[in-house]
Each structure stands twice: as structure tokens, then as C-alpha cells.
Design a protein around this motif. Structure first.
Motif, mmCIF file in Angstrom:
data_model
loop_
_atom_site.group_PDB
_atom_site.id
_atom_site.type_symbol
_atom_site.label_atom_id
_atom_site.label_comp_id
_atom_site.label_asym_id
_atom_site.label_seq_id
_atom_site.Cartn_x
_atom_site.Cartn_y
_atom_site.Cartn_z
ATOM 1 N N LYS A 2 -5.195 10.685 -2.284
ATOM 2 C CA LYS A 2 -4.887 9.295 -2.639
ATOM 3 C C LYS A 2 -3.767 8.796 -1.739
ATOM 4 O O LYS A 2 -2.749 9.448 -1.602
ATOM 5 C CB LYS A 2 -4.439 9.259 -4.105
ATOM 6 N N PRO A 3 -3.986 7.647 -1.081
ATOM 7 C CA PRO A 3 -2.921 7.165 -0.207
ATOM 8 C C PRO A 3 -1.676 6.833 -1.016
ATOM 9 O O PRO A 3 -1.771 6.343 -2.151
ATOM 10 C CB PRO A 3 -3.535 5.912 0.433
ATOM 11 N N ALA A 4 -0.519 7.137 -0.418
ATOM 12 C CA ALA A 4 0.733 6.865 -1.113
ATOM 13 C C ALA A 4 0.856 5.364 -1.346
ATOM 14 O O ALA A 4 0.357 4.554 -0.577
ATOM 15 C CB ALA A 4 1.900 7.366 -0.274
ATOM 16 N N GLN A 5 1.527 5.021 -2.400
ATOM 17 C CA GLN A 5 1.851 3.631 -2.685
ATOM 18 C C GLN A 5 2.689 3.091 -1.533
ATOM 19 O O GLN A 5 3.650 3.731 -1.115
ATOM 20 C CB GLN A 5 2.633 3.647 -3.999
ATOM 21 N N PRO A 6 2.331 1.939 -0.950
ATOM 22 C CA PRO A 6 3.121 1.461 0.190
ATOM 23 C C PRO A 6 4.541 1.075 -0.216
ATOM 24 O O PRO A 6 4.772 0.677 -1.358
ATOM 25 C CB PRO A 6 2.341 0.237 0.669
ATOM 26 N N LEU A 7 5.462 1.206 0.718
ATOM 27 C CA LEU A 7 6.814 0.733 0.467
ATOM 28 C C LEU A 7 6.840 -0.786 0.596
ATOM 29 O O LEU A 7 7.547 -1.477 -0.123
ATOM 30 C CB LEU A 7 7.780 1.344 1.489
ATOM 31 N N LEU A 8 6.026 -1.269 1.530
ATOM 32 C CA LEU A 8 6.006 -2.706 1.783
ATOM 33 C C LEU A 8 4.558 -3.150 1.893
ATOM 34 O O LEU A 8 3.757 -2.497 2.568
ATOM 35 C CB LEU A 8 6.737 -2.986 3.104
ATOM 36 N N ARG A 9 4.226 -4.225 1.195
ATOM 37 C CA ARG A 9 2.883 -4.786 1.353
ATOM 38 C C ARG A 9 3.014 -6.278 1.645
ATOM 39 O O ARG A 9 3.464 -7.043 0.802
ATOM 40 C CB ARG A 9 2.053 -4.552 0.094
ATOM 41 N N VAL A 42 3.067 -0.930 4.827
ATOM 42 C CA VAL A 42 3.825 0.133 5.484
ATOM 43 C C VAL A 42 4.095 1.216 4.444
ATOM 44 O O VAL A 42 4.631 0.929 3.370
ATOM 45 C CB VAL A 42 5.172 -0.377 6.039
ATOM 46 N N ALA A 43 3.690 2.447 4.745
ATOM 47 C CA ALA A 43 3.878 3.554 3.805
ATOM 48 C C ALA A 43 5.312 4.071 3.905
ATOM 49 O O ALA A 43 5.950 3.929 4.952
ATOM 50 C CB ALA A 43 2.894 4.674 4.139
ATOM 51 N N PRO A 44 5.823 4.671 2.821
ATOM 52 C CA PRO A 44 7.191 5.195 2.890
ATOM 53 C C PRO A 44 7.301 6.268 3.981
ATOM 54 O O PRO A 44 6.417 7.115 4.112
ATOM 55 C CB PRO A 44 7.426 5.816 1.512
ATOM 56 N N GLY A 45 8.356 6.227 4.756
ATOM 57 C CA GLY A 45 8.584 7.235 5.783
ATOM 58 C C GLY A 45 7.797 7.014 7.054
ATOM 59 O O GLY A 45 7.916 7.775 8.007
ATOM 60 N N GLU A 46 7.000 5.967 7.080
ATOM 61 C CA GLU A 46 6.162 5.696 8.250
ATOM 62 C C GLU A 46 6.904 4.815 9.264
ATOM 63 O O GLU A 46 7.881 4.153 8.941
ATOM 64 C CB GLU A 46 4.892 4.959 7.787
ATOM 65 N N THR A 47 6.429 4.813 10.521
ATOM 66 C CA THR A 47 6.872 3.815 11.491
ATOM 67 C C THR A 47 5.671 2.980 11.888
ATOM 68 O O THR A 47 4.681 3.510 12.392
ATOM 69 C CB THR A 47 7.437 4.478 12.758
ATOM 70 N N LEU A 48 5.767 1.678 11.630
ATOM 71 C CA LEU A 48 4.715 0.773 12.072
ATOM 72 C C LEU A 48 5.228 0.032 13.295
ATOM 73 O O LEU A 48 6.288 -0.586 13.251
ATOM 74 C CB LEU A 48 4.361 -0.224 10.972
ATOM 75 N N GLY A 49 4.499 0.092 14.388
ATOM 76 C CA GLY A 49 4.875 -0.664 15.580
ATOM 77 C C GLY A 49 4.325 -2.080 15.488
ATOM 78 O O GLY A 49 3.208 -2.281 15.024
ATOM 79 N N GLY A 74 2.667 -16.850 1.209
ATOM 80 C CA GLY A 74 2.364 -15.426 1.307
ATOM 81 C C GLY A 74 3.256 -14.581 0.412
ATOM 82 O O GLY A 74 4.185 -15.087 -0.213
ATOM 83 N N ARG A 75 2.934 -13.308 0.357
ATOM 84 C CA ARG A 75 3.689 -12.378 -0.496
ATOM 85 C C ARG A 75 4.241 -11.227 0.339
ATOM 86 O O ARG A 75 3.628 -10.798 1.311
ATOM 87 C CB ARG A 75 2.771 -11.790 -1.579
ATOM 88 N N VAL A 76 5.413 -10.741 -0.069
ATOM 89 C CA VAL A 76 6.029 -9.582 0.577
ATOM 90 C C VAL A 76 6.458 -8.635 -0.540
ATOM 91 O O VAL A 76 7.546 -8.754 -1.084
ATOM 92 C CB VAL A 76 7.256 -9.994 1.419
ATOM 93 N N GLU A 77 5.574 -7.729 -0.923
ATOM 94 C CA GLU A 77 5.901 -6.843 -2.040
ATOM 95 C C GLU A 77 6.648 -5.622 -1.541
ATOM 96 O O GLU A 77 6.215 -4.949 -0.605
ATOM 97 C CB GLU A 77 4.626 -6.437 -2.777
ATOM 98 N N PHE A 78 7.767 -5.361 -2.193
ATOM 99 C CA PHE A 78 8.659 -4.286 -1.767
ATOM 100 C C PHE A 78 8.819 -3.346 -2.953
ATOM 101 O O PHE A 78 9.152 -3.772 -4.059
ATOM 102 C CB PHE A 78 10.003 -4.907 -1.375
ATOM 103 N N ALA A 79 8.554 -2.056 -2.743
ATOM 104 C CA ALA A 79 8.591 -1.102 -3.857
ATOM 105 C C ALA A 79 10.004 -0.600 -4.082
ATOM 106 O O ALA A 79 10.658 -0.120 -3.155
ATOM 107 C CB ALA A 79 7.652 0.068 -3.568
ATOM 108 N N LEU A 80 10.483 -0.732 -5.306
ATOM 109 C CA LEU A 80 11.761 -0.130 -5.684
ATOM 110 C C LEU A 80 11.441 1.122 -6.478
ATOM 111 O O LEU A 80 10.280 1.449 -6.703
ATOM 112 C CB LEU A 80 12.563 -1.114 -6.533
ATOM 113 N N ALA A 81 12.469 1.837 -6.945
ATOM 114 C CA ALA A 81 12.233 3.092 -7.661
ATOM 115 C C ALA A 81 11.321 2.881 -8.861
ATOM 116 O O ALA A 81 10.392 3.648 -9.094
ATOM 117 C CB ALA A 81 13.569 3.678 -8.105
ATOM 118 N N ASP A 82 11.515 1.791 -9.587
ATOM 119 C CA ASP A 82 10.822 1.630 -10.865
ATOM 120 C C ASP A 82 9.867 0.447 -10.910
ATOM 121 O O ASP A 82 9.139 0.269 -11.861
ATOM 122 C CB ASP A 82 11.873 1.478 -11.967
ATOM 123 N N ARG A 83 9.905 -0.390 -9.893
ATOM 124 C CA ARG A 83 9.038 -1.573 -9.948
ATOM 125 C C ARG A 83 8.823 -2.103 -8.546
ATOM 126 O O ARG A 83 9.363 -1.573 -7.585
ATOM 127 C CB ARG A 83 9.654 -2.645 -10.862
#
Ligand SMILES: Nc1ncnc2c1ncn2[C@@H]1O[C@H](COP(=O)(O)OP(=O)(O)OP(=O)(O)O)[C@@H](O)[C@H]1O
Ligand code: SF4
Ligand SMILES: [Mg+2]
Lengths: 330, 337
Positions: A2-9, A42-49, A74-83
Motif C-alpha cells: 500500500k502506498p504511504a500516505q502522502p505528506l503533501l497532496r 509528495v511521499a514522506p522522505g521523498e525528493t520530488l524534482g 485548488g487544494r494543498v493538503e499537508f499531513a500532520l501527525a494526527d490530521r
């Protein structure tokens, strides 16, 4: 797996600037679509060029994501620890609390540091502004982060002019990292550096990423650097992403005709790998975009729908994304 | 390197300094190289190593507090006696004839060479009229032909346009047209594509290559980018702290560098190491020009440094270390495997 939940969408993000006529009673006469309908994860720990030529919207996209600019839509969803929060919709106050989590490193190590502040004050300033540390703790954290970026604790009492370009870029990196960010946007962060120093700073960014589990968006025009540092690449043209794919796929077999041209313009330091750039004309002006695909006036593969229908960025079977009628039937 | 009939410009032991309050800045400190007829020589090096000062010295454009303090620069025009540029008087006819006539120069920023208040056509015509015995009409015809040649669409209409009406890439083409309009024997191009986007750079480099081979002009190309060197030049000279440390044909140098600094530069290029391997980097940083190390100036950063040998005395001479290859390293033969 299962792909990790993105840090940024980022979803359908746009930033348009009005163009005003000159004069006192100026009125809006047009729109620059600096960033138009941009989507990526963008997945956590990844580098997107994020690559493209000047004026294609890379920096505006980065700044809009970090809310240095207010998005048009548009939307910029950013994952925090709990939400998960939508940065695009957040009020300033709520945003301020999140700022430490996302930092930016800039291109110019000469103009981005205040010449009248000591290095210690420059690096510690974000902690002071956000009231996150003071006194002894502040000092300790400054010294710690300076060591992490390969500088010395003693350096904190000196002024920026006493440092070389590479060292100044390290100071900029220290300033970004002292906040313990999750996401770091590097905007042409190594472009102004000489190759020997550039290699040192690239190594440093990679070490820090491993150590601190950082996620990078690496904005650059130098495809050689991007190829080295990022696992996936998004290519922008005239405000839109035209291709998003794993790095090696982009370099070995790009799908979009613009990406192919861009890759062929890279001057490899090997006389046996000949640069083979054949495109005429210049990049589209985002204030006067043509109908259909913005690239069609220069495109060697232009065909029936290209000057009428704008292609969307859509996935192919293998997951690569491309915005081109060659690869999607309209 | 080559036999003498082959050489257009020879620079021997050039030293150019700036005399500042904090001391003498030895910007060019004994640079030696030669440009062959009809070929492109690239001088490559990192920021501040003295590339631009070298170019300005060749045209005798160094202003106080700077001064050429030593060495010789000799131009060998075809079918004419050699011109010792270093010996020319500031106001001599010959210097005037060299600057902009026999040797022309283009810069990183196209606007350095263009006037914002004159039309593109006027500027090219002026350049031609200044150095060639032709009438205005002939100069105009030549301007149109040159603009067409550098790939500017609709050259007749462009003549009337002003620089601000053109994109950066188009401006640099105009500058190239202007520089070549007088049929110079040598074109000096100082970072001509550094300010341009990657695709525009590719177009301009291709243009320089084509024009060079069509017109047979020699080119001194100054750049910090080894990629540009590989794609454009025939010969290359690597500069470090005001000296040429290695000079060779491009393929030989890029495939098999002999000076440790050239080796380090090549290894640290990210585009050659795919994937996320650590980049080998040259340790330390370039010292200030007021504190050039004794012995080999590269020794504090050199992995092959031998104490007692590399760190004493004067800088190593640029010498032949293999046929057609020059390097300024005491240990070049020992460390080459
Ligand atoms: N007018 C000047 N006054 C004082 N110092 C100068 C002057 N011009 C150049 N220098 C110094 O001479 C040295 C060499 O400069 P030069 O411009 O030749 O470097 P370069 O190799 O062209 O670098 P870059 O790649 O950054 O263009 C530098 O240390 C520079 O600071
Ligand atoms: S002379 Fe010595 S210090 Fe200089 S490059 Fe050669 S081995 Fe290195
Ligand atoms: Mg220069």
C-alpha cells in the motif's frame, strides 16, 4: 504494498495574476496563468524534482504551496501527525503555527542573508520569531544545527560577508532546518554554486534528508542536478505540469515532446554524447497562451486536436503521468 | 602544442593584478595558453579564477586599479607580422584595429554590448562602419545578412527594433551578429549562454558552432560549465587561481584528465553519477587571491599532495606531460594510471 500516505497532496492548484493597463484608471486587461491546474503528491522522505525553464511557474508553484502567495484556487493538503490540513484554505493565524513545518531554501546565498546580522542571529531568528526557544536553549540549538551543516559553533559570531558562497548556502540551510521542518522546498538551492562546492552541498542535503527524514521539493533548471537528487520529476511548461514520472524514465524515455526536447538540450560533459536539440522558437508567454496545448506551436508531433483541445495531465497504465494527445485519445 | 603556423593567439605567463587597499589581488597569475586557428578553445574554471580578467587582458580592457603586470599576448594575423598586444600603446591605431576589428567580444549579459536607445540595425551598422571601409548601404546589407545568419526571423523588420523588444535569446543572437559582422579573426565569448535558459542555450551553442565552422573564426569560449565545453570546444584549458593547470584537446581532457584539479571537477559533476551515490567532491574551498598558497596553489585541496615537494617553492610549470597535453602538476606522470 500500500502506498504511504502522502505528506503533501496538491490538487488543481492555480495562481493567476491580473495584468493591469497602465495609467491612473488602470483596469484589468488580462491574466497571467503563472500556475494552472497543477496536481501532484509528495511521499514522506521523498525528493520530488520540479523542473522547467524560467517563467514556467516553478517558483510561483513552490511559493503558492507554502502560502507565501495566496492561491487562486485548488487544494494543498499537508499531513500532520494526527490530521490533514488544507494549506490553501487555512486562515493566516492557523497557518503561522504550521510555518515551522515547511521551510524554503533559496538560490542566492549572497542576497538572502541579512549582512548586518551575525550568523548566530540569522540562524536562530526563526526560533525567536516563533518564540520556540531563547537563552541557553537557543544558543545550543544554533550550535547544534551549525555543526550539522558542516560549520563550526564559533562561526555564529561572524557576519555573512566572511563566508564563501558554499558556506553561505550552508547558513541558509541551517536557518531552514533549525525549525525541524517536515517539508523543505529547495528553490535553485545549489544553482549559484561552483561545481566543487555544489557537490558538497548536494551531499549535505542528502545526508540531512536521511538523518532527519526530510521531504524535499527540489526546484531547479539544471537537469543534471535534478537527475542526481530526485526520484521523481515533474516537468512544467507555461504554468502546467506536462509530465510527471520516475527520474530515470524521464531521462531515458520521456513521453512528452517538450520533456524530450528539454532532455536533449542538456549539455553532457562528454563529447561522445552529443546534444541534439532541434526545437525552434521560444517558451510560451503565460500572459498570451495559445489555445489547446500551450506547446503546440513548437511541437514536432502536433496533430489534429492539439491546437484546439487542451490535454490534461493523466496517468498511463504504468503510472507515469503525461499531458499530451499523443498518449491519450481525447 | 601545435606548430606555430597553427596558432592565432599566444598568451605566455600573463599576470594581471588589482591593487586594492587590502593588497595586491593576483587575478591572473601566470596564465599560459594558445588558441589555434579555426578552433574553439574553452577556458573553464570556477567563479573568481580569473577567466574574465584574462579575456579583458587580451583586449587590453583592464582599468585601474588593475594592470597587466607581466607576460605576453601575441596575435598572429594571417599573412601579416605578429602583433604583440601587450606592447601596444594605449592610443595606438593597431590596438584600435585589434579591439572590435580583429578580435571581438560578447558577454554573459547581452545588454552589456547593446545600447537601449538605438535600433538593432543601427548598432550593427555602426560596428561595421567603425572597422570596415564600406558605405552605409553595404553595412546595412551586411547587418541584414548577419541577422539572418544568426537565425533571427524577418531580419529586415528586426533592424528597426530596439533591444527591449527582443527576448534574452534573441538579444544574444543580435550580439553575436554584431560581433561577427566585422569578420574578426578571434571571437571571445565570456559565458555567452549562462544567463539563458537550457533550451535557448542549446540553440545559441549550436549557432556558435555552426558559424565558427562556416566562417573559420577562432573562438575563445569562457565558461564554468564542463558540459558546454564538451559540446562546443575543440580544445580546453582548465584555470585555477589565475593559472592554467591543464590544456588539451577536449576529448582527451574530459575522458582522461591529468591534473588533480581537473579530475576533481569532473568527478563532482552530478550528471555523470546517476542515482543517489555520494558525489566525490573537492575538499575545502578556493582560497582568497590575496592568500595564494606557496608551491602548487592547489596543494591544500589535492589528494595527491606530497609534503615537502608540492607545498614549497613556486607554482609548477605548465609542461608537456604527454603528446599534445600540458599539465601543471609535479606528479602528473606518477599519478596517472
Ligand atoms: N575591477 C576589479 N577590481 C578588483 N578586483 C577584481 C576586479 N575585477 C576582477 N577582480 C578580481 O579578480 C578575480 C578574477 O575575476 P574574474 O572576473 O576574472 O573571475 P571569473 O573566473 O571570470 O569568475 P566568474 O566565473 O565568476 O565570472 C576575482 O577575485 C575578482 O574579484
Ligand atoms: S603538484 Fe602536487 S599538490 Fe599540485 S596538483 Fe600535483 S600532486 Fe597535487
Ligand atoms: Mg567571469
Amino acid at each position: 504494498m500500500k502506498p504511504a500516505q502522502p505528506l503533501l497532496r496538491v490538487t488543481a492548484l492555480s495562481k493567476h495574476f491580473p495584468i493591469h493597463s497602465r495609467g491612473f484608471f488602470s483596469r484589468q486587461v488580462g491574466t497571467v496563468r503563472a500556475v494552472d491546474d497543477v496536481s501532484f503528491d509528495v511521499a514522506p522522505g521523498e525528493t520530488l524534482g520540479l523542473v522547467g525553464e524560467s517563467g514556467c511557474g516553478k517558483t510561483t508553484a513552490a511559493r503558492t504551496i507554502l502560502r507565501a502567495l495566496r492561491p487562486t484556487s485548488g487544494r494543498v493538503e499537508f499531513a500532520l501527525a494526527d490530521r490533514c490540513v488544507d494549506l490553501a484554505a487555512l486562515p493566516e493565524r492557523a497557518l503561522k503555527a504550521l510555518r515551522p513545518r515547511m521551510q524554503m531554501i533559496f538560490q542566492d546565498p549572497f542576497s538572502s542573508l541579512n549582512p548586518r546580522m551575525t550568523v548566530g542571529a540569522i540562524v536562530g531568528e526563526p526560533l525567536v520569531i516563533h518564540r520556540m526557544a531563547r537563552g541557553r536553549e537557543l544558543e545550543d540549538r544554533v550550535v547544534d544545527v551549525l555543526r550539522r551543516v558542516g560549520l563550526k559553533g564559533e562561526h555564529r559570531s561572524r557576519y555573512p560577508h566572511a563566508f564563501s558562497g558554499g558556506q553561505r548556502q550552508r547558513i541558509g540551510i541551517a536557518r531552514a532546518l533549525i525549525m525541524n521542518p517536515a517539508l523543505v522546498v529547495c528553490d535553485e538551492a545549489v544553482s549559484a554554486l561552483d561545481v566543487s562546492v555544489q557537490a558538497q552541498v548536494i551531499n549535505l542535503l542528502e545526508d540531512l534528508q536521511d538523518e532527519l527524514k526530510l521531504t524535499y521539493i527540489f526546484v531547479a533548471h539544471d537537469l543534471g542536478v535534478v537527475r542526481h537528487i530526485s526520484r521523481r520529476v515533474a516537468v512544467m511548461y507555461a504554468g502546467r505540469i506536462v509530465e510527471l514520472a520516475p527520474t530515470e524514465a524521464v531521462f531515458k524515455g520521456a513521453l512528452h515532446p517538450y520533456t524530450r526536447a528539454l532532455v536533449s538540450a542538456v549539455p553532457y560533459p562528454d563529447p561522445d554524447v552529443r546534444m541534439n536539440f532541434r526545437l525552434a522558437g521560444e517558451v510560451a508567454d503565460p500572459a498570451h497562451l495559445p489555445q489547446g496545448c500551450a506547446f503546440h506551436p513548437r511541437c514536432p508531433d502536433r496533430h489534429a486536436p492539439c491546437d484546439k483541445v487542451r490535454p490534461d495531465l493523466r496517468p498511463l497504465a504504468d503510472g507515469r503521468r503525461v499531458a499530451c494527445h499523443l498518449h491519450h485519445k481525447p | 602544442m601545435a606548430d606555430n603556423g597553427d596558432i592565432l593567439l599566444e598568451v605566455r605567463g600573463l599576470r594581471t593584478s588589482f591593487f586594492l587597499d587590502e593588497g595586491e589581488v593576483r587575478a591572473v597569475d601566470g596564465a599560459t595558453f594558445s588558441i589555434r586557428r579555426g578552433r574553439i578553445l574553452a577556458i573553464v574554471g570556477e567563479s573568481g579564477c580569473g577567466k574574465s580578467v584574462t579575456a579583458y587582458s587580451v583586449l587590453r580592457l583592464i582599468q585601474p586599479p588593475g594592470r597587466i603586470v607581466g607576460g605576453r599576448i601575441v596575435l598572429y594575423p594571417r599573412g601579416r607580422p605578429p602583433i604583440d598586444i601587450t606592447a601596444l600603446g594605449e592610443k595606438s591605431e593597431t590596438l584600435y584595429d585589434v579591439r572590435g576589428g580583429r578580435i571581438s567580444m560578447i558577454f554573459q549579459e547581452p545588454m552589456t554590448s547593446l545600447s537601449p536607445v538605438h535600433s538593432v540595425g543601427n548598432q550593427i551598422c555602426e560596428a561595421v562602419l567603425l572597422h570596415q571601409p564600406v558605405a552605409r548601404r553595404e553595412a546595412e546589407a551586411r547587418a541584414v545578412a548577419m541577422l539572418g545568419r544568426v537565425g533571427i526571423p524577418g531580419p529586415e523588420e528586426r533592424l528597426r527594433q530596439y533591444p527591449h523588444e527582443l527576448s534574452g535569446g534573441m538579444r544574444q543572437r543580435v550580439v553575436i551578429a554584431m560581433a561577427l559582422a566585422c569578420n574578426p579573426e578571434l571571437l571571445i565569448a565570456d559565458e555567452p549562454t549562462t544567463a539563458l535558459d537550457m533550451t535557448i542555450q542549446a540553440q545559441v551553442l549550436a549557432l556558435i558552432r555552426t558559424l565558427q565552422s562556416d566562417l573559420g573564426t577562432s573562438v575563445l569560449l569562457i565558461t564554468h560549465d564542463l558540459g558546454v565545453v564538451a559540446q562546443t570546444a575543440a580544445d580546453v584549458a582548465v584555470m585555477y587561481l589565475g593559472r592554467i593547470v591543464e590544456e588539451a584537446p577536449v576529448r582527451a581532457l574530459l575522458k582522461d584528465p591529468r591534473h588533480p584539479y581537473a579530475m576533481g571537477l569532473l568527478q563532482s559533476l552530478p550528471s555523470l553519477s546517476q542515482g543517489r551515490a555520494r558525489l566525490p567532491s573537492i575538499p575545502g574551498s578556493v582560497p582568497a587571491l590575496t592568500e595564494i598558497p606557496p608551491g602548487c596553489p592547489f596543494h591544500p585541496r589535492c589528494p595527491y599532495m606530497q609534503a615537502g615537494r608540492c607545498d614549497t617553492g613556486g607554482p609548477p610549470d605548465l609542461r608537456e606531460v604527454a603528446p599534445d597535453r600540458l599539465a601543471a602538476c609535479l606528479r602528473a606522470e606518477e599519478i596517472h594510471t
